[in-house]
Design a protein around this motif. Structure first.
Motif, PDB file in Angstrom:
ATOM      1  N   ASP A 536       0.812  -1.220   0.000  1.00 25.48           N
ATOM      2  CA  ASP A 536       0.000   0.000   0.000  1.00 25.48           C
ATOM      3  C   ASP A 536       0.844   1.267   0.000  1.00 25.48           C
ATOM      4  OD1 ASP A 536      -2.282  -1.620   0.150  1.00 25.48           O
ATOM      5  OD2 ASP A 536      -2.146  -1.693   2.330  1.00 25.48           O
ATOM      6  N   GLN A 537       2.098   1.168  -0.490  1.00 27.27           N
ATOM      7  CA  GLN A 537       2.980   2.331  -0.602  1.00 27.27           C
ATOM      8  C   GLN A 537       3.112   3.072   0.726  1.00 27.27           C
ATOM      9  OE1 GLN A 537       1.395   4.623  -3.865  1.00 27.27           O
ATOM     10  NE2 GLN A 537       2.222   3.222  -5.379  1.00 27.27           N
ATOM     11  N   ALA A 538       3.166   2.319   1.820  1.00 22.51           N
ATOM     12  CA  ALA A 538       3.267   2.910   3.159  1.00 22.51           C
ATOM     13  C   ALA A 538       4.733   3.059   3.526  1.00 22.51           C
ATOM     14  CB  ALA A 538       2.537   2.050   4.182  1.00 22.51           C
ATOM     15  N   GLY A 539       5.367   4.120   3.047  1.00 23.18           N
ATOM     16  CA  GLY A 539       6.797   4.305   3.232  1.00 23.18           C
ATOM     17  C   GLY A 539       7.563   3.792   2.029  1.00 23.18           C
ATOM     18  N   THR A 540       8.886   3.770   2.152  1.00 26.49           N
ATOM     19  CA  THR A 540       9.726   3.308   1.042  1.00 26.49           C
ATOM     20  C   THR A 540      10.781   2.361   1.576  1.00 26.49           C
ATOM     21  OG1 THR A 540      11.240   5.181   1.281  1.00 26.49           O
ATOM     22  CG2 THR A 540       9.397   5.441  -0.248  1.00 26.49           C
ATOM     23  N   VAL A 541      11.255   1.454   0.708  1.00 25.12           N
ATOM     24  CA  VAL A 541      12.349   0.549   1.038  1.00 25.12           C
ATOM     25  C   VAL A 541      13.202   0.388  -0.205  1.00 25.12           C
ATOM     26  CG1 VAL A 541      10.979  -1.510   0.486  1.00 25.12           C
ATOM     27  CG2 VAL A 541      12.960  -1.707   2.017  1.00 25.12           C
ATOM     28  N   ASP A 542      14.525   0.526  -0.044  1.00 24.55           N
ATOM     29  CA  ASP A 542      15.393   0.431  -1.206  1.00 24.55           C
ATOM     30  C   ASP A 542      15.902  -0.991  -1.384  1.00 24.55           C
ATOM     31  OD1 ASP A 542      17.433   0.008   0.637  1.00 24.55           O
ATOM     32  OD2 ASP A 542      18.201   2.052   0.519  1.00 24.55           O
ATOM     33  N   ALA A 543      16.734  -1.215  -2.393  1.00 26.50           N
ATOM     34  CA  ALA A 543      17.212  -2.553  -2.729  1.00 26.50           C
ATOM     35  C   ALA A 543      18.096  -3.147  -1.649  1.00 26.50           C
ATOM     36  CB  ALA A 543      17.970  -2.514  -4.060  1.00 26.50           C
ATOM     37  N   ARG A 544      18.650  -2.313  -0.761  1.00 26.53           N
ATOM     38  CA  ARG A 544      19.506  -2.804   0.319  1.00 26.53           C
ATOM     39  C   ARG A 544      18.716  -3.115   1.588  1.00 26.53           C
ATOM     40  NH1 ARG A 544      23.432   2.079   0.909  1.00 26.53           N
ATOM     41  NH2 ARG A 544      21.382   3.097   0.737  1.00 26.53           N
ATOM     42  N   GLY A 545      17.394  -2.896   1.568  1.00 30.30           N
ATOM     43  CA  GLY A 545      16.567  -3.184   2.728  1.00 30.30           C
ATOM     44  C   GLY A 545      16.430  -2.026   3.693  1.00 30.30           C
ATOM     45  N   CYS A 546      16.752  -0.824   3.272  1.00 27.69           N
ATOM     46  CA  CYS A 546      16.614   0.341   4.144  1.00 27.69           C
ATOM     47  C   CYS A 546      15.183   0.863   4.032  1.00 27.69           C
ATOM     48  CB  CYS A 546      17.604   1.430   3.753  1.00 27.69           C
ATOM     49  SG  CYS A 546      17.504   2.888   4.828  1.00 27.69           S
ATOM     50  N   TYR A 547      14.426   0.712   5.125  1.00 22.92           N
ATOM     51  CA  TYR A 547      13.013   1.138   5.129  1.00 22.92           C
ATOM     52  C   TYR A 547      12.902   2.511   5.771  1.00 22.92           C
ATOM     53  CZ  TYR A 547       8.112   1.489   6.475  1.00 22.92           C
ATOM     54  OH  TYR A 547       6.820   1.914   6.654  1.00 22.92           O
ATOM     55  N   THR A 548      12.155   3.395   5.109  1.00 24.86           N
ATOM     56  CA  THR A 548      11.889   4.733   5.626  1.00 24.86           C
ATOM     57  C   THR A 548      10.398   4.868   5.886  1.00 24.86           C
ATOM     58  OG1 THR A 548      13.743   5.656   4.379  1.00 24.86           O
ATOM     59  CG2 THR A 548      12.091   7.204   5.205  1.00 24.86           C
ATOM     60  N   ALA A 549      10.047   5.193   7.127  1.00 24.83           N
ATOM     61  CA  ALA A 549       8.645   5.251   7.525  1.00 24.83           C
ATOM     62  C   ALA A 549       7.947   6.439   6.877  1.00 24.83           C
ATOM     63  CB  ALA A 549       8.548   5.346   9.046  1.00 24.83           C
ATOM     64  N   PRO A 550       6.627   6.344   6.675  1.00 25.35           N
ATOM     65  CA  PRO A 550       5.877   7.466   6.087  1.00 25.35           C
ATOM     66  C   PRO A 550       5.620   8.561   7.122  1.00 25.35           C
ATOM     67  CG  PRO A 550       4.393   5.665   6.619  1.00 25.35           C
ATOM     68  CD  PRO A 550       5.786   5.170   6.917  1.00 25.35           C
ATOM     69  N   ASN A 551       4.878   9.587   6.710  1.00 19.73           N
ATOM     70  CA  ASN A 551       4.574  10.703   7.604  1.00 19.73           C
ATOM     71  C   ASN A 551       3.413  10.396   8.537  1.00 19.73           C
ATOM     72  OD1 ASN A 551       6.552  12.320   6.440  1.00 19.73           O
ATOM     73  ND2 ASN A 551       5.177  12.989   4.803  1.00 19.73           N
ATOM     74  N   VAL A 552       2.673   9.338   8.262  1.00 19.37           N
ATOM     75  CA  VAL A 552       1.450   9.040   9.015  1.00 19.37           C
ATOM     76  C   VAL A 552       1.697   7.858   9.939  1.00 19.37           C
ATOM     77  CG1 VAL A 552      -0.987   8.435   8.848  1.00 19.37           C
ATOM     78  CG2 VAL A 552       0.074   9.877   7.089  1.00 19.37           C
ATOM     79  N   PRO A 553       1.404   7.944  11.241  1.00 16.25           N
ATOM     80  CA  PRO A 553       1.555   6.799  12.146  1.00 16.25           C
ATOM     81  C   PRO A 553       0.621   5.659  11.747  1.00 16.25           C
ATOM     82  CG  PRO A 553       1.312   8.854  13.377  1.00 16.25           C
ATOM     83  CD  PRO A 553       0.982   9.160  11.949  1.00 16.25           C
ATOM     84  N   GLY A 554       1.029   4.433  12.092  1.00 18.76           N
ATOM     85  CA  GLY A 554       0.209   3.264  11.772  1.00 18.76           C
ATOM     86  C   GLY A 554       1.045   1.993  11.826  1.00 18.76           C
TER      87      GLY A 554
END
Length: 581
Positions: A536-554
Motif C-alpha cells: 500500500d505504498q506505506a513508506g519506502t524501502v530500497d534494494a539494500r533493505g533500508c526502510y523509511t517510515a511514512p509521515n502518518v503513524p500506523g
C-alpha cells in the motif's frame, strides 16, 4: 443467548387475548436465533470469516484486527474495532505461565455477551438475584472474548479435512506431538498413504520407533509396519512428515485397521531413553466405490449427528504465540495466525476460486492444442503432467592408452530442471554406431570402450558431473555418454516449500520519517537475492533493505521476496508512531 442447544424448535402461537410474559418474548428471540445459528453451522461451518489477524506490536503486546468468525454453535463473533492488549492482561496468562511445558500458548476467541443500559424496574424484588435492587438492564450486547490457553484442540473436528482424513495423536508431551493421518476411505485393490507428522517445539532432539499391526492392509506385503524417526539424522526444522505406502487387500466393504503394538515403542529424548506409552488405533473403510462417493455418502448419513456432538467444545484458535521467558518478564518471539486453518469460505470466495480453476483449465486446453509434448534434442526438455525430463549428450575425453581402473570425468553439466533432486539415467555409445548401452557394459559382447559410468548431482546448483571408470584398457580417445534427467515436479514443490526467508528484526518500531536497515535471511537457498517492497505504498524501502517510515503513524507491512523463488517470501509489520506518542 448463552445457551448452546439448538433443538427442538418451538415458537409462540398467538391468539386474541393471549397474555404475554417475559418467557414468551425470550422464546420468540430464541426461535429466530436458533434457526439462524443452525444455518450458520450446518451450511457454513465454523472459523474465521474475515479479519481477526494477530500482529505483534512490541515484545509484549499484540493487536487483533477487526473481523468476524462463527463458533461451533453457529453464533457470530464480531470484533468491530481492533483490540490492542499486553499478553499479561489477557485471561489465562497466569495459568499458562504456571505450567510451562512448551514454548507457546494459544490465543482463542469465544462468544460473550454483557447486560447494558441500567433502567428502573417497577417490579422491585421480582428477581431475587438482584438482592432487592429496583434497577435492571434493558439490553444485552453481543460480543466476543479473547483469552489465552495451553489446551490443545481436538484436531479431529478442526477443519473439513476431518471428513476424509482420520487424525490420531499417538503421543503428546513436553512440546512433542506425534500424529498419524490416515484416509477414512480407500477403494478395494488400491493403495493409500499413512502420514506420520512429528512436531518438536521443545529444545531437545528426539528419536522414536514403534510397530503398527495391520488388518486388511499391507506394507511391502507384510502385515506389520515399522515407524521410525531420528531427528539427529535430518536438518532440524521442528516439523517433519513421514510417508508410508499401504496396499489394500482385495476384500471390499470391510474395515482396515492400524494398531500400535505397545511392546515395540521406543522413545529417546536427547539420547536418553524414556518409558512412554504410544496409544492409537485407526480404521479405514475399504469399499468398492470411489473414495469421494464414500465420503459424500457418509457425510449425508451422519453429518447432523457429528456436528451436534462437537457442540460448543471447540473455540476459535486465532493464533499460536511463541514467547521466551526472561526472569519475571517475557518476550514475544513470533506469531502463527490461525494455526489449525479454521476458516469459513463464503460463496463470493468460492465463486472466485471456481473462476480461477476454469481459467487454468482453459489455459491447459490451449497449451495442449499446440502440439502436446515438446521434444528436445541435446539438452532439451520433454514435459508431461507432473514430470519434467531433460536430455543431452556428454563427451568425456580419455587419455592415450588408458588402462583398466582409470577414472575420467566430464565437465559440469547444467540439467535445466532447477534446483533440487533429480534422477539421472546414463547410457554409453560406441563411436559411429547407433547402439546405446544402459547399465553394465560387461553384459554384452566387448565392443568400444568398456566402462562403468555414474553421475554425481549437486542439488544446490542444478548440475551434475559424469564419471567413468574403465573396465579394460582402450585406445579410444573419448567416451560418448547419453544422459536423461527426470524430475517429479511434486518433489520440486515440496523442496520449494522447505525454502524460507525470515526478516530481522522480527518486530520494528519507528517514528515517522525514521529509517532502519532490514536484513533478509534465506534458508536452504543458494541464490540469496531478495526483492523488497512495501504494501500500500506505506513508506519506502530500497534494494539494500533500508526502510523509511511514512509521515502518518500506523502499522505497515514490509515484504522480502526471493528473486530465484518468487513464491518464497516473508514480511514484518512496522509500528510507526508520532514523536509525541
Amino acid at each position: 443467548m448463552k445457551n448452546t442447544k439448538l433443538f427442538p424448535f418451538e415458537r409462540n402461537k398467538y391468539f386474541y387475548g393471549k397474555l404475554l410474559s417475559v418467557d414468551d418474548f425470550e422464546l420468540e428471540q430464541d426461535y429466530m436465533n436458533n434457526k439462524r445459528r443452525m444455518l450458520n453451522r450446518y451450511l457454513n461451518g465454523c472459523g474465521v470469516v474475515a479479519g481477526l489477524y494477530v500482529v505483534g506490536l512490541d515484545e509484549q503486546t499484540i493487536s487483533v484486527e477487526a473481523g468476524i468468525a462463527l463458533d461451533a454453535t453457529g453464533r457470530e463473533l464480531v470484533m468491530d474495532v481492533p483490540v490492542v492488549k499486553k499478553l499479561s492482561m489477557l485471561d489465562g496468562f497466569g495459568v499458562c505461565r504456571s505450567r510451562r511445558d512448551r514454548p507457546y500458548i494459544y490465543l482463542c476467541l469465544e462468544y460473550g455477551e454483557t447486560e447494558t443500559d441500567r433502567v428502573h424496574n417497577v417490579t422491585k424484588n421480582a428477581r431475587p438475584e438482584r438482592d432487592g435492587e429496583d434497577v435492571d438492564y434493558n439490553k444485552i450486547r453481543e460480543g466476543c472474548r479473547l483469552y489465552l490457553t495451553d489446551r490443545e484442540p481436538e484436531l479431529e473436528n478442526m477443519s473439513p479435512s476431518a471428513l476424509y482424513e482420520d487424525v490420531k495423536t499417538v503421543y503428546w508431551k513436553d512440546g512433542v506431538r506425534i500424529c498419524q493421518i490416515m484416509p477414512r476411505y480407500v477403494r478395494s485393490g488400491n493403495h493409500t498413504e499413512l502420514r506420520v507428522t512429528v512436531e518438536n517445539l521443545g529444545r531437545k532432539t528426539i528419536s522414536f520407533s514403534y510397530d503398527l499391526i495391520l488388518t486388511c492392509l499391507l506394507h511391502e506385503n507384510q502385515t506389520k509396519l515399522r515407524v521410525s524417526f531420528d531427528e539427529m539424522l535430518v536438518e532440524r526444522t521442528g516439523s517433519y512428515e513421514l510417508i508410508y505406502r499401504l496396499d489394500t487387500t482385495e476384500s471390499a466393504n470391510v474395515e482396515g485397521t492400524l494398531a500400535i503394538d505397545p511392546d515395540t515403542v521406543r522413545l529417546s529424548v536427547s539420547g536418553q531413553k524414556t518409558e512412554e506409552r504410544f496409544e492409537g488405533r485407526q480404521t479405514v473403510r475399504i469399499g468398492r466405490e470411489e473414495e469421494k462417493a464414500e465420503m459424500v455418502r457418509s457425510y449425508y448419513r451422519a453429518a447432523m449427528e457429528n456436528i451436534a456432538e462437537s457442540g460448543s467444545r471447540q473455540p476459535i484458535y486465532l493464533a499460536r504465540i511463541f514467547f521466551v521467558e526472561a526472569g519475571d518478564t517475557y518476550i514475544i518471539e513470533r506469531i502463527d495466525n490461525v494455526p489449525f486453518r479454521q476458516y469459513v469460505k463464503n460463496g463470493y470466495l468460492e465463486t472466485a476460486l471456481d473462476q480461477m480453476m476454469m481459467r487454468e483449465l482453459k489455459a491447459g486446453e490451449r497449451a495442449g492444442s499446440t502440439g502436446g509434448r515438446r521434444q528436445g534434442g541435446g539438452g532439451g526438455k520433454e514435459e508431461a503432467p507432473g514430470i519434467a525430463v531433460s536430455k543431452g549428450t556428454a563427451v568425456i575425453p580419455l587419455a592415450a592408452a588408458a588402462q583398466r581402473g582409470e577414472r575420467f570425468f566430464s565437465d559440469e553439466i547444467i540439467h535445466g530442471l532447477g534446483l533440487g533432486r533429480v534422477a539421472i539415467v546414463l547410457g554409453t555409445q560406441r563411436d559411429e554406431e547407433n547402439l546405446v548401452t544402459y547399465g553394465s557394459s560387461e553384459v554384452f559382447e566387448k565392443e568400444g570402450v568398456e566402462a562403468e559410468v555414474a553421475a554425481r548431482l549437486d542439488v544446490d546448483k542444478g548440475s551434475f558431473v559424469i564419471g567413468a571408470r574403465l573396465l579394460s584398457p582402450t585406445q579410444e580417445g573419448r567416451l560418448v555418454v547419453h544422459w536423461t534427467a527426470v524430475r517429479d515436479m511434486r518433489d520440486a514443490v515440496q523442496e520449494k516449500s522447505d525454502k524460507r526467508i525470515y526478516i530481522t528484526p522480527g518486530i520494528l518500531e519507528l517514528h515517522v520519517r525514521e529509517s532502519h536497515y532490514l536484513e533478509a535471511v534465506c534458508e536452504n537457498m543458494l541464490e540469496k537475492a531478495v526483492r523488497w517492497s512495501v504494501k500500500d505504498q506505506a513508506g519506502t524501502v530500497d534494494a539494500r533493505g533500508c526502510y523509511t517510515a511514512p509521515n502518518v503513524p500506523g502499522v505497515y507491512e514490509v515484504v522480502a521476496q526471493s528473486v530465484a523463488f518468487p513464491e518464497v517470501r516473508a514480511s514484518i509489520f512496522v509500528v510507526v508512531r508520532d514523536y509525541d506518542a
